[in-house]
Motif scaffolding. Structure first.
Motif, PDB file in Angstrom:
ATOM      1  N   SER A 106      47.366  35.747  30.360  1.00 18.04           N
ATOM      2  CA  SER A 106      48.468  34.998  30.986  1.00 18.04           C
ATOM      3  C   SER A 106      48.256  34.759  32.482  1.00 18.04           C
ATOM      4  N   GLY A 107      46.986  34.604  32.884  1.00 16.70           N
ATOM      5  CA  GLY A 107      46.692  34.273  34.291  1.00 16.70           C
ATOM      6  C   GLY A 107      45.784  33.068  34.361  1.00 16.70           C
ATOM      7  N   ALA A 108      45.564  32.581  35.593  1.00 15.55           N
ATOM      8  CA  ALA A 108      44.712  31.403  35.771  1.00 15.55           C
ATOM      9  C   ALA A 108      43.264  31.745  35.453  1.00 15.55           C
ATOM     10  N   LYS A 109      42.583  30.818  34.823  1.00 15.67           N
ATOM     11  CA  LYS A 109      41.165  30.986  34.507  1.00 15.67           C
ATOM     12  C   LYS A 109      40.363  31.156  35.791  1.00 15.67           C
ATOM     13  N   LEU A 110      39.310  31.969  35.732  1.00 13.88           N
ATOM     14  CA  LEU A 110      38.448  32.132  36.908  1.00 13.88           C
ATOM     15  C   LEU A 110      37.775  30.792  37.230  1.00 13.88           C
ATOM     16  N   SER A 111      37.373  30.626  38.494  1.00 16.79           N
ATOM     17  CA  SER A 111      36.657  29.413  38.887  1.00 16.79           C
ATOM     18  C   SER A 111      35.286  29.390  38.208  1.00 16.79           C
ATOM     19  N   ASP A 112      34.710  28.211  38.078  1.00 14.34           N
ATOM     20  CA  ASP A 112      33.366  28.094  37.494  1.00 14.34           C
ATOM     21  C   ASP A 112      32.370  28.960  38.257  1.00 14.34           C
TER      22      ASP A 112
ATOM     23  N   THR B 186      30.311  44.991  44.503  1.00 14.99           N
ATOM     24  CA  THR B 186      30.968  44.167  45.522  1.00 14.99           C
ATOM     25  C   THR B 186      31.446  42.833  44.932  1.00 14.99           C
ATOM     26  N   ASP B 187      30.489  41.947  44.594  1.00 11.55           N
ATOM     27  CA  ASP B 187      30.851  40.595  44.139  1.00 11.55           C
ATOM     28  C   ASP B 187      31.832  40.619  42.962  1.00 11.55           C
ATOM     29  N   LEU B 188      31.450  41.308  41.898  1.00 11.36           N
ATOM     30  CA  LEU B 188      32.285  41.260  40.694  1.00 11.36           C
ATOM     31  C   LEU B 188      33.555  42.094  40.863  1.00 11.36           C
ATOM     32  N   ASN B 189      33.441  43.240  41.529  1.00 13.66           N
ATOM     33  CA  ASN B 189      34.658  44.031  41.744  1.00 13.66           C
ATOM     34  C   ASN B 189      35.681  43.288  42.605  1.00 13.66           C
ATOM     35  N   ASN B 190      35.183  42.478  43.556  1.00  9.57           N
ATOM     36  CA  ASN B 190      36.118  41.685  44.363  1.00  9.57           C
ATOM     37  C   ASN B 190      36.876  40.692  43.491  1.00  9.57           C
ATOM     38  N   ILE B 191      36.163  40.062  42.584  1.00 10.28           N
ATOM     39  CA  ILE B 191      36.811  39.093  41.681  1.00 10.28           C
ATOM     40  C   ILE B 191      37.802  39.827  40.774  1.00 10.28           C
ATOM     41  N   MET B 192      37.368  40.977  40.242  1.00  5.16           N
ATOM     42  CA  MET B 192      38.226  41.703  39.294  1.00  5.16           C
ATOM     43  C   MET B 192      39.438  42.330  39.986  1.00  5.16           C
ATOM     44  N   SER B 193      39.287  42.666  41.274  1.00  9.06           N
ATOM     45  CA  SER B 193      40.454  43.182  42.006  1.00  9.06           C
ATOM     46  C   SER B 193      41.565  42.156  42.020  1.00  9.06           C
ATOM     47  N   VAL B 194      41.170  40.891  42.150  1.00  7.94           N
ATOM     48  CA  VAL B 194      42.159  39.820  42.205  1.00  7.94           C
ATOM     49  C   VAL B 194      42.695  39.504  40.808  1.00  7.94           C
ATOM     50  N   SER B 195      41.806  39.473  39.814  1.00  4.36           N
ATOM     51  CA  SER B 195      42.184  38.880  38.520  1.00  4.36           C
ATOM     52  C   SER B 195      42.264  39.840  37.336  1.00  4.36           C
ATOM     53  N   CYS B 196      41.719  41.038  37.462  1.00  6.91           N
ATOM     54  CA  CYS B 196      41.624  41.896  36.267  1.00  6.91           C
ATOM     55  C   CYS B 196      42.198  43.301  36.448  1.00  6.91           C
ATOM     56  N   PHE B 197      42.043  43.890  37.626  1.00  6.23           N
ATOM     57  CA  PHE B 197      42.392  45.307  37.772  1.00  6.23           C
ATOM     58  C   PHE B 197      43.886  45.584  37.705  1.00  6.23           C
ATOM     59  N   SER B 198      44.716  44.561  37.835  1.00  9.49           N
ATOM     60  CA  SER B 198      46.149  44.813  37.654  1.00  9.49           C
ATOM     61  C   SER B 198      46.395  45.342  36.240  1.00  9.49           C
ATOM     62  N   CYS B 199      45.492  45.065  35.326  1.00  8.71           N
ATOM     63  CA  CYS B 199      45.611  45.588  33.951  1.00  8.71           C
ATOM     64  C   CYS B 199      44.447  46.490  33.565  1.00  8.71           C
TER      65      CYS B 199
ATOM     66  N   LYS C 119      31.670  39.951  24.711  1.00  5.30           N
ATOM     67  CA  LYS C 119      33.125  39.798  24.848  1.00  5.30           C
ATOM     68  C   LYS C 119      33.557  39.484  26.278  1.00  5.30           C
ATOM     69  N   LEU C 120      32.830  40.041  27.249  1.00  9.39           N
ATOM     70  CA  LEU C 120      33.210  39.814  28.651  1.00  9.39           C
ATOM     71  C   LEU C 120      33.127  38.323  28.977  1.00  9.39           C
ATOM     72  N   LEU C 121      31.986  37.711  28.675  1.00  8.98           N
ATOM     73  CA  LEU C 121      31.806  36.302  29.010  1.00  8.98           C
ATOM     74  C   LEU C 121      32.728  35.416  28.173  1.00  8.98           C
ATOM     75  N   SER C 122      32.855  35.759  26.894  1.00  6.59           N
ATOM     76  CA  SER C 122      33.734  34.965  26.031  1.00  6.59           C
ATOM     77  C   SER C 122      35.175  34.988  26.547  1.00  6.59           C
ATOM     78  N   SER C 123      35.603  36.165  27.023  1.00  4.51           N
ATOM     79  CA  SER C 123      36.987  36.281  27.483  1.00  4.51           C
ATOM     80  C   SER C 123      37.223  35.446  28.739  1.00  4.51           C
ATOM     81  N   ILE C 124      36.282  35.484  29.702  1.00  4.52           N
ATOM     82  CA  ILE C 124      36.537  34.742  30.951  1.00  4.52           C
ATOM     83  C   ILE C 124      36.237  33.257  30.805  1.00  4.52           C
ATOM     84  N   LYS C 125      35.357  32.906  29.854  1.00  2.39           N
ATOM     85  CA  LYS C 125      35.143  31.469  29.585  1.00  2.39           C
ATOM     86  C   LYS C 125      36.308  30.917  28.769  1.00  2.39           C
TER      87      LYS C 125
END
Ligand code: HEC
Length: 129
Positions: free
Chosen positions: A106-112, A46-59, A88-94
């Motif tokens: 090429s998208g906006a960084k996730l919120s803290d 739920t939590d992470l998939n919701n974030i990834m739907s917005v910011s990651c799943f387009s790719c 790699k996951l944390l390094s990529s989003i940080k």
């Protein structure tokens, strides 16, 4: 006779006024979600998939990964678990540039707060929850 009751009434009223005038709410307690970030018991499904739907799943969805996501299908548990474990996951989003390319590409960084949610889930052992 009546005066006694009037005095009593005034006394009670002033007690109420004094008490309520000193009463105040802590904003952080009344509006707990306005500033704090809830990272307890973060759920991948739920939590992470919701974030990834917005910011990651387009790719990085199953459907898009081969065309746009460098074959990284983040809907696949083993893929995200591996990226969680090797850092790699944390390094990529940080976007620290240490272990992985900055994401979202090429998208906006996730919120803290959202980065902290990933971090908490990884620290909990990246469970399939
Ligand atoms: C616009 C498309 C796009 C978006 C959106 C995107 N990525 Fe990526 N991502 C890529 C591509 C393409 C690669 C492969 C890059 C390469 O290997 O050259 C990649 C690679 C990665 C990698 C491996 C990086 C490495 O250096 O090994 C991770 C981890 C990753 N993405 C996580 C994410 C996360 C998490 C999100 C969302 C917060 C996200 N990506 C959003 C396109 C995207």
């Amino acid at each position: 006779m009546m005066r006694k009751y009037v005095l009593y009434f005034v006394a009670v009223l002033s007690c109420i006024l004094i008490y309520t005038s000193c009463y105040y709410d802590k904003a952080s307690l009344v509006y707990p979600s306005s500033k704090s970030c809830d990272t307890t018991n973060v759920q991948l499904s739920t939590d992470l998939n919701n974030i990834m739907s917005v910011s990651c799943f387009s790719c990085h969805s199953s459907a898009n990964a081969s065309s746009f996501g460098g074959n990284y299908n983040l809907e696949d548990y083993n893929t995200i678990k591996t990226a969680a474990s090797n850092g790699k996951l944390l390094s990529s989003i940080k976007q620290d540039g240490i272990l992985a390319l900055p994401m979202p590409q090429s998208g906006a960084k996730l919120s803290d707060c959202n980065i902290n949610k990933f971090s908490a889930w990884i620290n909990a052992g990246a469970p399939e929850n």
